[in-house]
Design a protein around this motif. Structure first.
Motif, PDB file in Angstrom:
ATOM      1  N   LEU A  55      32.982 -12.433  -3.360  1.00  0.00           N
ATOM      2  CA  LEU A  55      32.936 -11.573  -4.549  1.00  0.00           C
ATOM      3  C   LEU A  55      33.009 -10.107  -4.145  1.00  0.00           C
ATOM      4  CD1 LEU A  55      30.056 -13.427  -6.480  1.00  0.00           C
ATOM      5  CD2 LEU A  55      32.519 -13.649  -6.837  1.00  0.00           C
ATOM      6  N   SER A  56      32.783  -9.859  -2.882  1.00  0.00           N
ATOM      7  CA  SER A  56      32.718  -8.502  -2.364  1.00  0.00           C
ATOM      8  C   SER A  56      34.117  -7.986  -2.015  1.00  0.00           C
ATOM      9  CB  SER A  56      31.825  -8.538  -1.120  1.00  0.00           C
ATOM     10  OG  SER A  56      31.922  -7.357  -0.402  1.00  0.00           O
ATOM     11  N   ASP A  57      34.327  -6.696  -2.212  1.00  0.00           N
ATOM     12  CA  ASP A  57      35.645  -6.117  -1.902  1.00  0.00           C
ATOM     13  C   ASP A  57      35.889  -6.148  -0.395  1.00  0.00           C
ATOM     14  OD1 ASP A  57      35.605  -5.510  -4.578  1.00  0.00           O
ATOM     15  OD2 ASP A  57      35.113  -3.398  -4.293  1.00  0.00           O
ATOM     16  N   PRO A  58      37.078  -6.565   0.036  1.00  0.00           N
ATOM     17  CA  PRO A  58      37.408  -6.417   1.450  1.00  0.00           C
ATOM     18  C   PRO A  58      37.602  -4.943   1.775  1.00  0.00           C
ATOM     19  CG  PRO A  58      39.174  -7.543   0.254  1.00  0.00           C
ATOM     20  CD  PRO A  58      38.145  -7.187  -0.742  1.00  0.00           C
ATOM     21  N   LEU A  81      37.569  -6.146   6.969  1.00  0.00           N
ATOM     22  CA  LEU A  81      36.269  -6.815   7.007  1.00  0.00           C
ATOM     23  C   LEU A  81      35.997  -7.420   5.629  1.00  0.00           C
ATOM     24  CD1 LEU A  81      34.007  -4.272   8.937  1.00  0.00           C
ATOM     25  CD2 LEU A  81      35.054  -6.358   9.822  1.00  0.00           C
ATOM     26  N   VAL A  82      35.521  -8.639   5.635  1.00  0.00           N
ATOM     27  CA  VAL A  82      35.219  -9.327   4.376  1.00  0.00           C
ATOM     28  C   VAL A  82      33.799  -9.868   4.444  1.00  0.00           C
ATOM     29  CG1 VAL A  82      35.809 -11.266   2.884  1.00  0.00           C
ATOM     30  CG2 VAL A  82      37.620  -9.968   3.980  1.00  0.00           C
ATOM     31  N   MET A  83      33.031  -9.497   3.444  1.00  0.00           N
ATOM     32  CA  MET A  83      31.668 -10.027   3.339  1.00  0.00           C
ATOM     33  C   MET A  83      31.678 -11.212   2.384  1.00  0.00           C
ATOM     34  SD  MET A  83      28.480  -9.618   4.134  1.00  0.00           S
ATOM     35  CE  MET A  83      28.076  -7.965   4.651  1.00  0.00           C
ATOM     36  N   VAL A  84      31.081 -12.321   2.800  1.00  0.00           N
ATOM     37  CA  VAL A  84      31.014 -13.481   1.910  1.00  0.00           C
ATOM     38  C   VAL A  84      29.609 -13.571   1.323  1.00  0.00           C
ATOM     39  CG1 VAL A  84      32.786 -14.711   3.207  1.00  0.00           C
ATOM     40  CG2 VAL A  84      30.369 -15.125   3.719  1.00  0.00           C
ATOM     41  N   GLN A  85      29.470 -14.318   0.238  1.00  0.00           N
ATOM     42  CA  GLN A  85      28.157 -14.489  -0.384  1.00  0.00           C
ATOM     43  C   GLN A  85      27.253 -15.225   0.600  1.00  0.00           C
ATOM     44  OE1 GLN A  85      28.930 -12.201  -2.710  1.00  0.00           O
ATOM     45  NE2 GLN A  85      27.344 -13.195  -3.900  1.00  0.00           N
ATOM     46  N   TYR A 117      33.051 -11.185   8.065  1.00  0.00           N
ATOM     47  CA  TYR A 117      34.197 -11.683   8.833  1.00  0.00           C
ATOM     48  C   TYR A 117      35.192 -10.571   9.105  1.00  0.00           C
ATOM     49  CZ  TYR A 117      32.687 -16.442   7.899  1.00  0.00           C
ATOM     50  OH  TYR A 117      31.969 -17.604   7.854  1.00  0.00           O
ATOM     51  N   HIS A 118      35.800 -10.674  10.259  1.00  0.00           N
ATOM     52  CA  HIS A 118      36.905  -9.794  10.620  1.00  0.00           C
ATOM     53  C   HIS A 118      38.191 -10.564  10.380  1.00  0.00           C
ATOM     54  CE1 HIS A 118      40.000  -8.635  13.558  1.00  0.00           C
ATOM     55  NE2 HIS A 118      39.598  -7.398  13.315  1.00  0.00           N
ATOM     56  N   ILE A 119      39.099  -9.960   9.620  1.00  0.00           N
ATOM     57  CA  ILE A 119      40.359 -10.621   9.267  1.00  0.00           C
ATOM     58  C   ILE A 119      41.522  -9.771   9.790  1.00  0.00           C
ATOM     59  CG2 ILE A 119      41.777 -11.483   7.341  1.00  0.00           C
ATOM     60  CD1 ILE A 119      39.103 -12.872   7.429  1.00  0.00           C
ATOM     61  N   ASP A 120      42.458 -10.414  10.419  1.00  0.00           N
ATOM     62  CA  ASP A 120      43.680  -9.730  10.823  1.00  0.00           C
ATOM     63  C   ASP A 120      44.646  -9.760   9.632  1.00  0.00           C
ATOM     64  OD1 ASP A 120      45.956  -8.765  11.891  1.00  0.00           O
ATOM     65  OD2 ASP A 120      46.241 -10.360  13.371  1.00  0.00           O
ATOM     66  N   TRP A 143      26.875  -8.227  -4.165  1.00  0.00           N
ATOM     67  CA  TRP A 143      28.191  -8.352  -3.555  1.00  0.00           C
ATOM     68  C   TRP A 143      28.644  -6.997  -3.001  1.00  0.00           C
ATOM     69  CZ3 TRP A 143      28.996 -10.400  -8.956  1.00  0.00           C
ATOM     70  CH2 TRP A 143      29.264  -9.401  -9.883  1.00  0.00           C
ATOM     71  N   THR A 144      27.718  -6.299  -2.413  1.00  0.00           N
ATOM     72  CA  THR A 144      28.087  -4.997  -1.882  1.00  0.00           C
ATOM     73  C   THR A 144      29.071  -5.133  -0.717  1.00  0.00           C
ATOM     74  OG1 THR A 144      27.245  -3.009  -0.843  1.00  0.00           O
ATOM     75  CG2 THR A 144      26.005  -4.981  -0.407  1.00  0.00           C
ATOM     76  N   PRO A 145      30.133  -4.339  -0.731  1.00  0.00           N
ATOM     77  CA  PRO A 145      31.024  -4.351   0.444  1.00  0.00           C
ATOM     78  C   PRO A 145      30.411  -3.501   1.551  1.00  0.00           C
ATOM     79  CG  PRO A 145      31.858  -2.834  -1.202  1.00  0.00           C
ATOM     80  CD  PRO A 145      30.615  -3.448  -1.785  1.00  0.00           C
ATOM     81  N   PRO A 146      30.822  -3.735   2.790  1.00  0.00           N
ATOM     82  CA  PRO A 146      30.288  -2.898   3.862  1.00  0.00           C
ATOM     83  C   PRO A 146      30.831  -1.472   3.762  1.00  0.00           C
ATOM     84  CG  PRO A 146      31.848  -4.508   4.722  1.00  0.00           C
ATOM     85  CD  PRO A 146      31.725  -4.764   3.269  1.00  0.00           C
ATOM     86  N   THR A 147      30.027  -0.535   4.191  1.00  0.00           N
ATOM     87  CA  THR A 147      30.461   0.859   4.259  1.00  0.00           C
ATOM     88  C   THR A 147      30.394   1.286   5.721  1.00  0.00           C
ATOM     89  OG1 THR A 147      29.721   1.411   2.046  1.00  0.00           O
ATOM     90  CG2 THR A 147      29.825   3.219   3.616  1.00  0.00           C
TER      91      THR A 147
END
Lengths: 320, 461
Positions: free
Chosen positions: B415-418, B426-430, B435-438, B51-55
């Protein structure tokens, strides 16, 4: 009893309607199993492998009546075997023969469901335990998050998580890469299959049982290669319990047949039916002489009997 | 002949026997089919996904859009921010990060002369353009094979990546479930080195910047119970501390100290240079400590499986609150510290807001999501962004805990940190979709990078 059953069915049906089938299945079966496993783990000081074995023992004790019924069904079938042989010789008309066979089976109290039900229960438990172990052992942090939603709100249980995954040489949450456990699972299944062979009438069924004796272990070995080892531990433990149940029903004679099962040596020819005795006496006596140093086998090797019958019936059919 | 036999078989007893025979024949077949179905579902159920968040570093994102692989994504297409006037207007630094959590997306590459807290990462002020979508520059390992440090090419199955990648200079570092810490070239994805630990790496890495580049240290905690201090250039272990129990948290660096918790329920403070204990005795509790520690003033905030969130004095390790904050399930997500308020996600479906000094509740009642919350909350666009496991993204008033607008529903496990990105989130899903979220809820969520394995899912704002 009927009222209790009715209430239980009504409650389950209501839960299915409210929560859906999957959630009801989890609520009724999987979650209690998970929590029970963790409580057992705590009781045996965090040795989850021991908890699985203890759990197996408790489950098998709870289902012991079914298991004994299964063995008793098999035993009664074996007892009826000489008379069935006689009937098969005596009646050429299939309808009449079937009638007589059913009559004999009824007289001996043979219940076909007595053989099937324990297997169904065992398979159901195997499936539930598999699901419970996947959640309990984790194998991944994601499954631990799933586990957190299934635990009862008792600190006693939560403090036990995550569980110690190491038992003997195994990581219980992961498949055994040494192949020792899959081989044990295969062998335990083979033993169980040998024990559960029931004397049947038709060669097709004999063939099926023969196939199952080899197919089931191979399939389970293959599955064990990707299953969490904890499930394999359960399977081996449950099969060992079956051997003891066999001993309980058959006594020392049943136990005597163990090593035939454990070491797949040529099995002695069964005691022939009275009518066939004159024809097979010589061969049977010869076998008995050669097997003097071998413990007497309770079960007639049904597959051989059936195969022989199949051949004879095939010949009759050809003559017609 | 056949007809006659058939007719005989259909007699009463024959029927009974025939039915029995069919049942007997069908049972082994059904049994085998059931076992095969069970086997088919086995691997998926037990496999770690990560569940790594993007960097983000500049305009590059380091993400895991496929299980067990790290990819560098570069933008393509027009910037998203320009699509929304309010989004560009909100390009002021409104995003807030978990204070001093060194495992957060991006460490500073311009560290102070002394070993210091690695500041968080993705910042709207970094001028990174929010792209409409991304394309893959490289992926590691490619075809499940890679060579590291000039060695022979070998099979690499990373299984899952949980902690956020850390960027330093021209290298990106991350730990994987296969137990290795990897250092990759940011431009090519070539593996500079791999350091093997004896257990999966579930927490993230922490980077301490020293007086000189040679004094830099990369800290990796492993399930084998050890904390490793690595030379980030060579991947050689300079120091090792054996905690005796699995470590699932991302170490927190604060000044010369490093903090982490263990599965045995022990929290440690060590000197970052020697890994010698700082506290006279480690803090101990009855259940595993698994949430990444964060700093709130002079307190270390850490939670775990025992349903409790603790505040420990950073100097002594003594509890700083009269009572720990009590949830109804595990505290696994990293708490967010904003001034004097701590926002702590819990798997009981709630987010708790407490006063950092006293531990007293700030909101009248905790915010209730639809499922457990493992992802760390995020302040962006004037809202507290809360992502629950079920895939709902809530905008919550940070002051009151009230829901500001209907949630964005991704219907995918989160499960990943936004993470903030160019004023947005940015939100990573399993499964790997990004996804890009406003955060203001004015634009629909947008899939900006798709997993290879999954089809584009439907999303609803």
């Amino acid at each position: 009893m009927t009222l209790i059953s009715f209430i239980a069915i009504a409650v389950v049906a209501s839960m299915v309607l409210i929560y859906g089938f999957s959630n009801t299945f989890n609520l009724i079966l999987i979650n209690p199993l998970i929590n029970a496993l963790i409580v057992l783990d705590r009781l045996v000081f965090g040795e989850f492998g021991v908890a699985i074995i203890l759990f197996t023992l408790l489950v098998r004790l709870a289902t012991l009546p079914f298991t004994i019924r299964q063995f008793q069904s098999m035993k009664s079938m074996q007892a009826a075997q000489p008379r069935l042989e006689e009937v098969r010789k005596k009646f050429k008309d299939p309808r009449k023969r079937s009638e007589e066979e059913m009559k004999i089976m009824r007289e001996h109290g043979f219940n076909p469901l007595g053989c099937v039900m324990p297997m169904v229960i065992q398979f159901g438990l195997f499936f539930c335990l598999y699901r419970a172990l996947v959640f309990t052992m984790g194998g991944s942090p994601e499954s631990l998050i799933g586990l957190s939603q299934r635990l009862y709100p008792w600190s006693f249980i939560h403090e036990s998580v995550p569980l110690n995954q190491h038992f003997l040489w195994l990581n219980l949450g992961q498949p055994d890469t040494t192949f020792i456990l899959p081989i044990l699972v295969g062998y335990a299944t083979y033993v169980q299959q040998k024990l559960s062979i029931t004397p049947n009438a038709t060669p097709q069924q004999a063939q099926q049982q023969q196939m199952m004796t080899w197919m089931m272990p191979l399939i389970l070995v293959w599955i064990s290669l990707s299953l969490p080892s904890g499930v394999g531990v359960y399977w081996v433990a449950t099969n060992i319990f079956t051997l003891f149940a066999s001993y309980y029903v058959y006594g020392r004679r049943g136990l005597g047949s163990w090593w035939h099962v454990l070491l797949p040596l040529p099995t002695p020819t069964p005691a022939p039916a009275p009518a066939a005795r004159s024809q097979q006496q010589a061969a049977a006596e010869k076998n008995e002489q050669s097997d003097d140093d071998r413990p007497e086998r309770v079960t007639a090797p049904a597959s051989k009997v059936r195969a022989a019958h199949g051949k004879r019936r095939g010949k009759r059919k050809n003559r017609r | 002949m056949f007809v006659r036999n058939r007719a005989q078989l259909l007699g009463s007893v024959g029927q009974e026997r025939h039915g029995l025979s069919v049942r007997r024949r069908a049972f082994p077949l059904l049994f085998i089919i059931a076992l095969l179905l069970l086997a088919a579902g086995c691997r998926r159920a037990a496999s770690p996904e990560g569940w790594t968040p993007p960097t983000a570093q500049g305009d590059t994102l380091y993400v895991s859009i496929e299980n067990g692989k790290l990819a560098a994504l570069e933008p393509q297409g027009p910037a998203l921010s320009s699509a929304s006037p309010t989004a560009s207007a909100a390009a002021t630094p409104t995003a807030t990060f978990p204070a001093s959590s060194s495992g957060s997306p991006l460490p500073s590459t311009t560290g102070s002369p002394t070993a210091t807290v690695t500041p968080p990462a993705v910042s709207p002020s970094n001028g990174a353009p929010a792209a409409a979508s991304f394309r893959i520059r490289w992926e590691f390992p490619k075809d499940d094979k890679a060579s590291c440090g000039g060695g022979p090419e070998e099979s690499r199955k990373l299984e899952g990546i949980y902690g956020a990648p850390v960027v330093r200079g021209n290298k990106v570092y991350f730990g994987a479930y296969d137990g290795n810490v990897y250092a990759l070239d940011t431009a090519t994805g070539a593996c500079a080195w791999a350091f093997k630990t004896d257990g999966p790496i579930i927490g993230g890495l922490a980077l301490a910047v020293g007086d000189t580049p040679a004094a830099d240290r990369l800290y990796a905690a492993s399930d084998d119970g050890k904390l490793y201090a690595l030379n980030p250039e060579s991947g050689v272990a300079m120091n090792v501390f054996d905690a005796g129990s699995s470590i699932w948290t991302t170490p927190l660096i604060n000044g010369n100290n490093i903090y982490f918790g263990t599965v045995a329920g022990t929290a440690y403070a060590l000197r970052s240079d020697t890994l010698a204990p700082v506290w006279s005795k480690p803090f101990e509790t009855e259940a595993a400590l698994i949430s990444d520690p964060v700093l709130a003033g002079d307190k270390v905030i850490i939670g775990g499986i025992g349903w409790k969130l603790f505040a420990l004095d950073a100097k002594t390790g003594n509890p700083a609150w009269d009572q720990p904050v009590k949830g109804d399930n595990w505290f696994w997500g990293r708490p967010l510290v904003d001034g004097k308020t701590i926002y702590a996600p819990n798997l009981d479906h709630k987010v708790y807001a407490v006063n950092a000094d006293t531990g007293a509740a700030v909101w009248p009642q905790p915010f209730k999501a639809d499922d457990g919350v493992r992802a760390s909350p995020l302040l962006a666009g004037g809202s507290l962004i809360v992502a629950d496991r079920e895939g709902n993204i809530f905008s919550v008033d940070p002051a009151t805990g009230a829901e500001q607008r209907p949630p964005t529903i991704l219907s995918r496990t989160i499960l990943s940190d936004p993470v903030p990105f160019g004023g947005d989130v940015l939100v990573m899903v399993q499964g790997g979709n990004l996804y890009h979220i406003d955060p203001r809820g004015e634009a629909a969520p947008r899939l900006v990078a798709a997993s290879f394995a999954s089809a584009t899912p439907a999303v609803s704002p």
